[in-house]
Design an enzyme around this catalytic site. Structure first.
Site, PDB file in Angstrom:
ATOM      1  N   ASN A   9      67.981 -39.358  63.225  1.00  0.00           N
ATOM      2  CA  ASN A   9      69.050 -39.349  64.220  1.00  0.00           C
ATOM      3  C   ASN A   9      69.048 -37.974  64.886  1.00  0.00           C
ATOM      4  O   ASN A   9      69.507 -37.004  64.289  1.00  0.00           O
ATOM      5  CB  ASN A   9      70.390 -39.624  63.508  1.00  0.00           C
ATOM      6  CG  ASN A   9      71.576 -39.536  64.457  1.00  0.00           C
ATOM      7  OD1 ASN A   9      71.403 -39.465  65.666  1.00  0.00           O
ATOM      8  ND2 ASN A   9      72.773 -39.532  63.894  1.00  0.00           N
ATOM      9  N   TRP A  10      68.512 -37.921  66.095  1.00  0.00           N
ATOM     10  CA  TRP A  10      68.366 -36.626  66.757  1.00  0.00           C
ATOM     11  C   TRP A  10      69.638 -36.202  67.488  1.00  0.00           C
ATOM     12  O   TRP A  10      69.670 -35.152  68.116  1.00  0.00           O
ATOM     13  CB  TRP A  10      67.132 -36.656  67.683  1.00  0.00           C
ATOM     14  CG  TRP A  10      65.843 -36.623  66.904  1.00  0.00           C
ATOM     15  CD1 TRP A  10      65.690 -36.181  65.619  1.00  0.00           C
ATOM     16  CD2 TRP A  10      64.534 -37.034  67.339  1.00  0.00           C
ATOM     17  NE1 TRP A  10      64.374 -36.291  65.227  1.00  0.00           N
ATOM     18  CE2 TRP A  10      63.636 -36.804  66.265  1.00  0.00           C
ATOM     19  CE3 TRP A  10      64.041 -37.566  68.520  1.00  0.00           C
ATOM     20  CZ2 TRP A  10      62.274 -37.097  66.345  1.00  0.00           C
ATOM     21  CZ3 TRP A  10      62.680 -37.849  68.610  1.00  0.00           C
ATOM     22  CH2 TRP A  10      61.806 -37.610  67.535  1.00  0.00           C
ATOM     23  N   LYS A  11      70.657 -37.021  67.466  1.00  0.00           N
ATOM     24  CA  LYS A  11      71.960 -36.686  68.049  1.00  0.00           C
ATOM     25  C   LYS A  11      71.794 -36.099  69.459  1.00  0.00           C
ATOM     26  O   LYS A  11      70.859 -36.461  70.163  1.00  0.00           O
ATOM     27  CB  LYS A  11      72.716 -35.736  67.108  1.00  0.00           C
ATOM     28  CG  LYS A  11      72.800 -36.291  65.676  1.00  0.00           C
ATOM     29  CD  LYS A  11      73.752 -35.555  64.797  1.00  0.00           C
ATOM     30  CE  LYS A  11      73.748 -36.173  63.408  1.00  0.00           C
ATOM     31  NZ  LYS A  11      74.700 -35.569  62.502  1.00  0.00           N
ATOM     32  N   HIS A  95      78.741 -44.334  63.980  1.00  0.00           N
ATOM     33  CA  HIS A  95      78.510 -43.036  63.327  1.00  0.00           C
ATOM     34  C   HIS A  95      79.848 -42.299  63.240  1.00  0.00           C
ATOM     35  O   HIS A  95      80.672 -42.367  64.153  1.00  0.00           O
ATOM     36  CB  HIS A  95      77.490 -42.216  64.129  1.00  0.00           C
ATOM     37  CG  HIS A  95      77.034 -41.005  63.377  1.00  0.00           C
ATOM     38  ND1 HIS A  95      77.801 -39.867  63.270  1.00  0.00           N
ATOM     39  CD2 HIS A  95      75.909 -40.766  62.661  1.00  0.00           C
ATOM     40  CE1 HIS A  95      77.160 -38.977  62.533  1.00  0.00           C
ATOM     41  NE2 HIS A  95      76.004 -39.500  62.146  1.00  0.00           N
ATOM     42  N   GLU A  97      80.672 -39.360  63.701  1.00  0.00           N
ATOM     43  CA  GLU A  97      80.972 -38.443  64.808  1.00  0.00           C
ATOM     44  C   GLU A  97      81.603 -39.210  65.964  1.00  0.00           C
ATOM     45  O   GLU A  97      82.479 -38.696  66.663  1.00  0.00           O
ATOM     46  CB  GLU A  97      79.683 -37.717  65.238  1.00  0.00           C
ATOM     47  CG  GLU A  97      79.296 -36.655  64.209  1.00  0.00           C
ATOM     48  CD  GLU A  97      77.813 -36.355  64.120  1.00  0.00           C
ATOM     49  OE1 GLU A  97      77.045 -36.800  64.997  1.00  0.00           O
ATOM     50  OE2 GLU A  97      77.413 -35.679  63.152  1.00  0.00           O
ATOM     51  N   GLU A 167      77.239 -42.690  54.761  1.00  0.00           N
ATOM     52  CA  GLU A 167      77.216 -41.282  55.159  1.00  0.00           C
ATOM     53  C   GLU A 167      78.592 -40.653  54.900  1.00  0.00           C
ATOM     54  O   GLU A 167      79.478 -40.702  55.775  1.00  0.00           O
ATOM     55  CB  GLU A 167      76.892 -41.159  56.642  1.00  0.00           C
ATOM     56  CG  GLU A 167      75.535 -41.691  57.026  1.00  0.00           C
ATOM     57  CD  GLU A 167      75.013 -40.980  58.275  1.00  0.00           C
ATOM     58  OE1 GLU A 167      73.953 -40.370  58.185  1.00  0.00           O
ATOM     59  OE2 GLU A 167      75.690 -41.026  59.313  1.00  0.00           O
ATOM     60  N   GLY A 173      75.669 -32.688  57.863  1.00  0.00           N
ATOM     61  CA  GLY A 173      75.452 -31.377  58.486  1.00  0.00           C
ATOM     62  C   GLY A 173      75.985 -30.200  57.701  1.00  0.00           C
ATOM     63  O   GLY A 173      76.074 -29.096  58.232  1.00  0.00           O
ATOM     64  N   SER A 216      72.912 -34.548  54.960  1.00  0.00           N
ATOM     65  CA  SER A 216      72.188 -33.387  54.405  1.00  0.00           C
ATOM     66  C   SER A 216      70.958 -33.785  53.590  1.00  0.00           C
ATOM     67  O   SER A 216      70.643 -33.149  52.579  1.00  0.00           O
ATOM     68  CB  SER A 216      73.137 -32.508  53.581  1.00  0.00           C
ATOM     69  OG  SER A 216      74.131 -31.953  54.417  1.00  0.00           O
ATOM     70  N   GLY A 236      69.624 -36.346  59.942  1.00  0.00           N
ATOM     71  CA  GLY A 236      69.915 -35.628  61.178  1.00  0.00           C
ATOM     72  C   GLY A 236      69.109 -34.346  61.242  1.00  0.00           C
ATOM     73  O   GLY A 236      67.924 -34.343  61.582  1.00  0.00           O
ATOM     74  N   GLY A 237      69.739 -33.229  60.870  1.00  0.00           N
ATOM     75  CA  GLY A 237      69.172 -31.893  61.057  1.00  0.00           C
ATOM     76  C   GLY A 237      67.725 -31.728  60.617  1.00  0.00           C
ATOM     77  O   GLY A 237      66.896 -31.199  61.376  1.00  0.00           O
TER      78      GLY A 237
HETATM   79  P1  PGA Z   1      72.506 -34.539  58.661  1.00  0.00           P
HETATM   80  O1  PGA Z   1      73.089 -35.709  59.580  1.00  0.00           O
HETATM   81  O2  PGA Z   1      71.216 -35.030  58.053  1.00  0.00           O
HETATM   82  O3  PGA Z   1      72.270 -33.395  59.619  1.00  0.00           O
HETATM   83  O4  PGA Z   1      73.517 -34.227  57.634  1.00  0.00           O
HETATM   84  C1  PGA Z   1      73.009 -37.052  59.166  1.00  0.00           C
HETATM   85  C2  PGA Z   1      73.702 -37.951  60.164  1.00  0.00           C
HETATM   86  O5  PGA Z   1      74.737 -37.580  60.709  1.00  0.00           O
HETATM   87  O6  PGA Z   1      73.218 -39.057  60.433  1.00  0.00           O
END
Ligand code: PGA
Length: 255
Positions: A9-11, A95, A97, A167, A173, A216, A236-237
């Site tokens: 997930n490159w957001k 998600h 967010e 999640e 994050g 994470s 993500g990250g």
């Molecule tokens: P993260 O994000 O790996 O940076 O914690 C995961 C996500 O929000 O899908």
């Protein structure tokens, strides 16, 4: 058994040139085995560039969100049909967010999941508790309720499938992933919710929904989840770095 799945997930990261550089590095350095599905979810504007690559390689295109509406006067929205134009096979919905920052409700998440299923795109339905909810021991109930709400009233066919992404909000994050035994427990809780749902709705799924962990994930902890009840990960990250991307895929294959 369904193959494992790795979802990046490159957001809202990576300008087009950065995205191209990352993809080139991934394609050059990673090995994509048959027994693993590797899905990348770029921003909408980067989808065409990524689709050029995914349409030629064993990489799969996913989106980070989609409209619940099929077409029409919905300024700023993108439909499932538009995602089909680029051969997107997966789409993240709900998600945290978006739930938190854009006030997406369970009902909206359900409508988006349904729009995906109706059009043949596999929804990756995100669920998870806040830190406060975990500290009060409410995580099982919260996650179960979110899954039930996301599937409520959806007219699922036996051939439909979806992914549940667990999640926990406090793990996204932050560099602090959920502990192995807590993760394992949650995978069991989710599996039971799905068994009950299929039983109650009289559905015999041809493909078991996959359950992935997100929050994470990195090359060092990825197998904590894939070896303990999860069918893959949502990253993500760490997926923004080609070396970590490749290491995580290798870890999943070699576990
Ligand atoms: P993260 O994000 O790996 O940076 O914690 C995961 C996500 O929000 O899908």
């Amino acid at each position: 058994m369904e193959s494992k799945i790795f979802i990046a997930n490159w957001k809202m990261n990576l300008r087009l040139s950065e995205q191209k550089a990352l993809l080139t590095a991934i394609v050059t350095h990673c090995t994509f085995p048959n027994q693993l599905e590797v899905v990348v979810c770029p921003s909408y504007t980067n989808i065409p560039a990524v689709a050029e690559v995914t349409n030629q390689l064993p990489l799969i295109l996913g989106a980070q969100d989609v409209s619940a509406y099929p077409e029409g006067a919905y300024t700023g929205e993108v439909s499932t049909a538009m995602l089909h134009d680029y051969n997107a096979e997966y789409c993240i919905v709900g998600h945290s967010e978006r739930r938190k920052l854009l006030a997406e409700t369970d009902a909206v998440v359900r409508d988006k999941a349904w729009a995906c299923l109706a059009s043949g795109i596999i929804p990756i339905i995100c669920v998870g508790e806040t830190l406060d909810q975990r500290q009060q021991g409410q995580q099982d109930a919260i996650v179960s309720t979110q899954i039930q709400a996301a599937l409520q009233g959806i007219n699922l066919r036996n051939s439909d499938t979806f992914v549940i992404a667990y999640e926990p909000l406090w793990a996204i994050g932050t560099g602090q992933a959920v502990g192995v035994s807590d993760a394992k427990h949650m995978a069991q809780v989710i599996r039971q919710v799905l068994i009950d749902f299929f039983h109650e709705t009289n559905i015999t799924p041809e493909h078991q929904p996959r359950i992935v962990y997100g929050g994470s994930v990195n090359p060092d902890n990825i197998t904590d989840f894939s070896a303990n009840g999860f069918d893959g990960v949502l990253v993500g990250g760490a997926s923004l770095h080609a070396d970590q991307f490749c290491h995580m895929i290798e870890a999943l294959i070699n576990q």
